[in-house]
Design an enzyme around this catalytic site. Structure first.
Site, PDB file in Angstrom:
ATOM      1  N   GLY A  99     -81.058   2.789 -15.261  1.00  0.00           N
ATOM      2  CA  GLY A  99     -80.532   1.700 -14.445  1.00  0.00           C
ATOM      3  C   GLY A  99     -81.315   0.420 -14.701  1.00  0.00           C
ATOM      4  N   GLY A 100     -80.608  -0.649 -15.042  1.00  0.00           N
ATOM      5  CA  GLY A 100     -81.263  -1.891 -15.398  1.00  0.00           C
ATOM      6  C   GLY A 100     -82.037  -2.520 -14.246  1.00  0.00           C
ATOM      7  N   ASP A 131     -74.467   4.079 -23.592  1.00  0.00           N
ATOM      8  CA  ASP A 131     -75.621   3.432 -24.234  1.00  0.00           C
ATOM      9  C   ASP A 131     -76.319   4.408 -25.176  1.00  0.00           C
ATOM     10  OD1 ASP A 131     -75.555   0.807 -22.914  1.00  0.00           O
ATOM     11  OD2 ASP A 131     -75.865   1.980 -21.098  1.00  0.00           O
ATOM     12  N   ASP A 187     -71.170   9.602 -23.210  1.00  0.00           N
ATOM     13  CA  ASP A 187     -72.179   8.675 -22.697  1.00  0.00           C
ATOM     14  C   ASP A 187     -71.932   7.352 -23.428  1.00  0.00           C
ATOM     15  OD1 ASP A 187     -74.599   7.585 -21.607  1.00  0.00           O
ATOM     16  OD2 ASP A 187     -75.595   8.063 -23.501  1.00  0.00           O
ATOM     17  N   THR A 230     -74.157   5.891 -16.463  1.00  0.00           N
ATOM     18  CA  THR A 230     -74.655   5.260 -15.244  1.00  0.00           C
ATOM     19  C   THR A 230     -75.078   3.806 -15.496  1.00  0.00           C
ATOM     20  OG1 THR A 230     -76.717   6.532 -15.531  1.00  0.00           O
ATOM     21  CG2 THR A 230     -75.165   7.307 -13.892  1.00  0.00           C
ATOM     22  N   THR A 231     -74.532   3.235 -16.555  1.00  0.00           N
ATOM     23  CA  THR A 231     -74.664   1.790 -16.736  1.00  0.00           C
ATOM     24  C   THR A 231     -73.594   1.104 -15.865  1.00  0.00           C
ATOM     25  OG1 THR A 231     -74.982   0.120 -18.451  1.00  0.00           O
ATOM     26  CG2 THR A 231     -73.070   1.492 -18.674  1.00  0.00           C
ATOM     27  N   ARG A 238     -85.035  -0.504 -13.618  1.00  0.00           N
ATOM     28  CA  ARG A 238     -85.992  -0.720 -14.718  1.00  0.00           C
ATOM     29  C   ARG A 238     -86.804  -2.001 -14.463  1.00  0.00           C
ATOM     30  NH1 ARG A 238     -82.305  -0.014 -19.186  1.00  0.00           N
ATOM     31  NH2 ARG A 238     -82.401   2.128 -18.466  1.00  0.00           N
ATOM     32  N   HIS A 270     -80.862  -8.984 -12.940  1.00  0.00           N
ATOM     33  CA  HIS A 270     -79.924  -7.985 -13.465  1.00  0.00           C
ATOM     34  C   HIS A 270     -78.539  -8.606 -13.652  1.00  0.00           C
ATOM     35  CE1 HIS A 270     -77.577  -4.058 -13.190  1.00  0.00           C
ATOM     36  NE2 HIS A 270     -78.253  -4.006 -14.308  1.00  0.00           N
ATOM     37  N   ASP A 278     -77.455  11.005 -25.859  1.00  0.00           N
ATOM     38  CA  ASP A 278     -78.565  10.742 -26.785  1.00  0.00           C
ATOM     39  C   ASP A 278     -79.925  10.920 -26.122  1.00  0.00           C
ATOM     40  OD1 ASP A 278     -78.087   8.369 -25.231  1.00  0.00           O
ATOM     41  OD2 ASP A 278     -79.477   7.328 -26.558  1.00  0.00           O
TER      42      ASP A 278
HETATM   43  C1  XBP Z   1     -77.987   3.767 -19.383  1.00  0.00           C
HETATM   44  C2  XBP Z   1     -78.906   3.029 -18.543  1.00  0.00           C
HETATM   45  C3  XBP Z   1     -78.542   1.674 -18.148  1.00  0.00           C
HETATM   46  C4  XBP Z   1     -78.602   0.656 -19.272  1.00  0.00           C
HETATM   47  C5  XBP Z   1     -78.479  -0.739 -18.739  1.00  0.00           C
HETATM   48  O1  XBP Z   1     -77.478   4.771 -18.597  1.00  0.00           O
HETATM   49  O2  XBP Z   1     -79.934   3.514 -18.150  1.00  0.00           O
HETATM   50  O3  XBP Z   1     -79.413   1.275 -17.153  1.00  0.00           O
HETATM   51  O4  XBP Z   1     -79.846   0.733 -19.906  1.00  0.00           O
HETATM   52  O5  XBP Z   1     -77.348  -0.875 -17.959  1.00  0.00           O
HETATM   53  P1  XBP Z   1     -76.498   5.886 -19.218  1.00  0.00           P
HETATM   54  P2  XBP Z   1     -77.394  -1.491 -16.499  1.00  0.00           P
HETATM   55  O6  XBP Z   1     -77.295   6.689 -20.200  1.00  0.00           O
HETATM   56  O7  XBP Z   1     -76.035   6.687 -18.055  1.00  0.00           O
HETATM   57  O8  XBP Z   1     -75.356   5.158 -19.872  1.00  0.00           O
HETATM   58  O9  XBP Z   1     -78.197  -2.730 -16.582  1.00  0.00           O
HETATM   59  O10 XBP Z   1     -75.950  -1.721 -16.176  1.00  0.00           O
HETATM   60  O11 XBP Z   1     -78.019  -0.475 -15.592  1.00  0.00           O
END
Ligand code: XBP
Length: 261
Positions: free
Chosen positions: A53-54, A12, A10, A124-125, A57, A83, A184
């Site tokens: 997902g930003g 983030d 993963d 999924t960022t 969010r 975004h 995490d």
């Molecule tokens: C992390 C997320 C992402 C990031 C921000 O997903 O939820 O939305 O917070 O990135 P993962 P974006 O745990 O799958 O890595 O703004 O690109 O969505």
């Protein structure tokens, strides 16, 4: 002979503390640059992290705001613009060296490479954010270190949906029991488990208190052998970091469970 063929990372929270120190800060810069008085403090961002997902969010936050555009299509357009702006600020932050990799991450990557354990990214960022972080820390040829790279744009449904892991396994040409994931957050653990992939949890700033019965092991990070469940042996002298042998020992403890989705 390794017990598993691939390790899926993963991004983030696992590779770096990108949420608190990166995305959150960049969202606030985007609000400011777009003339909005909105700001997300650490506590509010922690609540919003239940939404993966930003862009998603931003929409979740707007749904709770009296000063957000009333029409859904206007909120969608604003979320898309904010975004994109946030990702620009994030890339600049990361490119300036403001966000370090977590301790122990590089060492485990090097161990995987030297022992022939293939690596994948299961995040999924947005791809641009993964690119910015890993280019800065691993160099322009970073993609060559990973056999599978699956990001937010590659899936229809983000975590906790298992799609990101299913796609990573397909790219690797492996069955679910031949890989192991490091996560995490509860949504990431759920995604890996729903794909049948065993997962270990390195606690991050935002998910330090989260508990899960679904991980093969949970602990403070790859830099420290202390504080893990199941416990790791440590003689007080040898290096503190968690290595592949430790992860293999955990992997062997876990009974095989079939995918639930
Ligand atoms: C992390 C997320 C992402 C990031 C921000 O997903 O939820 O939305 O917070 O990135 P993962 P974006 O745990 O799958 O890595 O703004 O690109 O969505």
């Amino acid at each position: 002979m390794n017990r598993f063929d691939a390790l899926l990372w993963d991004v983030d929270g696992v590779l770096a503390e990108t949420e608190r120190d990166g995305h959150r800060v960049a969202f606030n810069l985007a609000f400011e640059a777009n003339g909005l008085a909105w700001r997300w403090d650490e506590a509010r961002y922690g609540e919003l992290l239940r939404v993966t997902g930003g862009r998603e969010r931003l929409l979740a936050d707007m749904a709770a705001r009296a000063d957000a555009p009333p029409l859904a299509r206007d909120r969608e357009a604003l979320a898309r613009a904010l975004h994109a702006s946030k990702n620009g600020f994030y890339a600049r932050l990361v490119g300036s060296g403001a966000i370090a990799l977590r301790d122990g991450v590089l060492e485990l990557m090097q161990e995987c490479l030297s022992r022939g354990v293939r690596m994948g990214i299961a995040s999924t960022t947005s791809r641009a954010n993964v690119e910015a972080l890993l280019r800065h820390h691993l160099g322009a040829a970073w993609q060559g270190l990973f056999v599978a790279i699956v990001c937010g744009e590659d899936v229809r449904l983000k975590k906790p949906d298992p799609e990101v892991y299913v796609r990573a396994l397909l790219q690797l040409g492996l069955g679910c029991l031949q890989a192991i994931a490091i996560e995490d957050a509860p949504a990431g653990v759920a995604a890996a488990r729903a794909a049948g992939v065993r997962v270990l949890v390195t606690r991050s700033a935002y998910f330090g208190a989260a508990t899960t019965a679904d991980a093969i092991a949970i602990g403070p990070g790859l830099h420290d052998r202390r504080g893990w469940r199941p416990a790791l042996p440590w003689d007080g002298r040898s290096p503190l970091r968690v290595g592949l042998d430790d992860i293999e020992a955990w992997y062997d403890r876990m009974p095989a469970v079939s995918p639930s989705a």
